[in-house]
Design a protein around this motif. Structure first.
Motif, PDB file in Angstrom:
ATOM      1  N   ASN A 192     -22.400   5.312  22.045  1.00  0.00           N
ATOM      2  CA  ASN A 192     -22.220   4.067  21.659  1.00  0.00           C
ATOM      3  C   ASN A 192     -21.723   3.259  22.798  1.00  0.00           C
ATOM      4  OD1 ASN A 192     -22.693   4.394  19.061  1.00  0.00           O
ATOM      5  ND2 ASN A 192     -20.559   5.094  18.691  1.00  0.00           N
ATOM      6  N   GLN A 193     -21.700   3.759  24.171  1.00  0.00           N
ATOM      7  CA  GLN A 193     -21.329   3.338  25.621  1.00  0.00           C
ATOM      8  C   GLN A 193     -22.098   3.830  26.368  1.00  0.00           C
ATOM      9  OE1 GLN A 193     -17.558   5.409  24.896  1.00  0.00           O
ATOM     10  NE2 GLN A 193     -16.236   3.609  25.017  1.00  0.00           N
TER      11      GLN A 193
ATOM     12  N   LEU B  67     -22.128   1.726  29.983  1.00  0.00           N
ATOM     13  CA  LEU B  67     -21.138   2.204  30.745  1.00  0.00           C
ATOM     14  C   LEU B  67     -21.102   3.385  31.314  1.00  0.00           C
ATOM     15  CD1 LEU B  67     -18.408   1.034  31.820  1.00  0.00           C
ATOM     16  CD2 LEU B  67     -17.284   2.132  29.745  1.00  0.00           C
TER      17      LEU B  67
ATOM     18  N   LEU C 250     -17.139   9.140  27.363  1.00  0.00           N
ATOM     19  CA  LEU C 250     -18.020   8.015  26.798  1.00  0.00           C
ATOM     20  C   LEU C 250     -19.074   8.729  25.956  1.00  0.00           C
ATOM     21  CD1 LEU C 250     -18.551   6.013  29.944  1.00  0.00           C
ATOM     22  CD2 LEU C 250     -16.872   5.683  28.367  1.00  0.00           C
TER      23      LEU C 250
END
Length: 484
Positions: free
Chosen positions: A345-346, A349, A342
């Motif tokens: 941008n993630q 999460l 990851l």
């Protein structure tokens, strides 16, 4: 079964509550530095009114690992000292020493730099090395077998509480008018206050306790028949049997594997959030804390769940321990691999994975964390001293290894290597525990084990000598016949 257990809330619960706070206070001192270092080396994101140190990644890694240099050295002696001085004295010495050294950090680090900071952290580690051997020895004295998992699990919740407070409050203190020096003063003061309470209420064993009813004293002592008492002659340590015990070696391996991955979580996550996900210290502190809040909540779930299963005899203790340990290690192994892929941008999460990772890892305490008491209540202080001495080599190596691998903390590809290695440790550490781990009390726990073992060797030696003498006598008689 003992019908009269004394009061439902009694002296044993008070002792476990004190152990909970003892672990919490000491873990605050152990864990807060990873966040404090961000404040001390990047004042713009915290409080520009205080001095900023120009320490590079390698120097910060030395500071993070230096605690464990001292911590490892006193684990093994700590097991012996808890038998000689008692847990009360050992935990007091550890907490007072560590707290007073905390107060010295702002006064010395200006002129001594990262080197004196390392020296102070080594000193704190030396003191805190006495804590966990003493904690487990104290639990063995105060926890009846049928309550051991519940009481031991509650005491160990202090680990999560300490880390949560360290991660959540440290950034807030650094950003306040107190600045980063206030971190050391506040945590040092909390430790000194706790020590006063500990001196008043802590007791080494039920036989000597002041705040206990006669019914509860009889219940605890009767439920622990065969466990060494402070008032009895000390049981000899069967070193050879311990060092060659398959279940104990398995425990050493699984705890070492867990130590690698948990030290990554405790010491490196703030740097990862700051470097890869670009979080400032305030949001960094919040999100660094979330995993440990999840761990605290899930530890409670695992604790009460295990209690219900064991009380209703739905599964034996060994199955419960190994099941929770599998959840606590294989689940996080998969999640760490997920985190490795990851990027910024993630962000949401990544934080969710790290949070769930820590939450599942809360099962380790009920899994293999209390296993040493299962194997030998009489020698648990020695077992934990040796265990912690070996496993705490890992947190010394981890920050140094990360410092070598992650030469630029903004590079996600470098952190990927760190997280995948941690996942591998989690997986194989638990696999061997499933195969070789045990919750059965070992034969070498018996008070007369060493004496029986010595007698058996002596008898075997005597038998061998007798056979040799007989053979020699026969040969001599035969020779005489030939001569005559």
């Amino acid at each position: 079964m003992i019908s009269n257990k004394g009061p439902s809330i009694g002296a044993r619960h008070l002792q476990v509550l004190l152990l909970f706070f003892a672990i919490g206070v000491n873990f605050i001192t152990r864990a807060y530095v990873s966040v404090a270092l961000v404040a001390m080396t990047d004042a713009e994101t915290t409080n520009p009114n205080f001095y900023e140190f120009n320490w590079n990644e390698k120097e910060r890694s030395y500071i993070l690992s230096s605690f464990y240099w001292g911590y490892m050295a006193t684990q093994f002696p700590g097991g012996y000292l808890s038998r000689i001085l008692g847990a009360k004295t050992c935990i007091l010495i550890a907490t007072v020493g560590s707290s007073l050294l905390n107060l010295l950090i702002p006064l010395t680090v200006y002129w001594g730099g990262w080197q004196v900071y390392c020296a102070i952290r080594v000193g704190q580690g030396l003191f805190q090395g006495l804590v966990f051997p003493s904690i487990h020895a104290h639990l063995a004295k105060w926890s009846p077998i049928e309550e051991r998992t519940r009481l031991g699990g509650f005491a160990h919740l202090g680990v999560q509480i300490g880390i949560v407070l360290a991660m959540s409050l440290t950034g807030l203190i650094a950003a306040s008018d107190f600045g980063w020096p206030g971190i050391s003063y506040i945590y040092g003061g909390i430790g000194v206050v706790f020590c006063t309470i500990w001196i008043i209420f802590a007791e080494n064993c039920p036989a000597d306790a002041r705040f206990i009813t006669s019914e509860e004293r009889k219940y605890i002592i009767s439920a622990q028949e065969g466990v060494e008492s402070k008032t009895k002659q000390r049981i000899p340590v069967p070193w050879k049997a311990i060092l060659t015990s398959g279940p104990y070696i398995s425990l050493l391996v699984v705890q070492s594997s867990q130590g690698w991955s948990s030290s990554i979580m405790q010491t490196q996550i703030p740097a990862y959030l700051h470097g890869v996900l670009n979080m400032d210290i305030k949001s960094n502190a919040l999100f660094s804390t979330l995993p440990y809040i999840a761990m605290l909540i899930m530890s409670l779930v695992f604790l009460f769940g295990a209690g219900i299963v064991l009380k209703n005899q739905w599964a034996p203790l060994g199955v419960v321990r190994k099941t929770l340990n599998t959840i606590a290690m294989w689940g996080p192994a998969a999640l760490l691999i997920g985190v490795a892929y990851l990027d910024e941008n993630q962000k949401a999460l990544a934080i969710a994975f790290l949070t769930l990772n820590a939450g599942l890892n809360g099962g380790m305490t009920i899994g293999s964390g209390l296993n040493a008491i299962d194997l030998s209540p009489n020698h648990v202080g020695i077992l934990m001293g040796l265990l912690c001495c070996i496993t705490n080599i890992i947190p010394i190596i981890t920050p140094l290894a990360v410092g070598i691998i992650v030469y630029d903390e903004t590079q996600r590809a470098l952190w990927k290597i760190v997280f995948i290695i941690a996942a591998v440790f989690f997986f194989f550490g638990n696999l061997q525990y499933i195969i070789f781990g045990s919750t059965n009390t070992q034969p070498w726990n018996d008070a007369d084990y060493q004496q029986k073992h010595d007698n058996k060797q002596n008898n075997s030696s005597h038998s061998t000598m007798t056979k040799t003498d007989t053979v020699n006598s026969i040969k001599s008689d035969s020779l005489k016949e030939v001569v005559s």
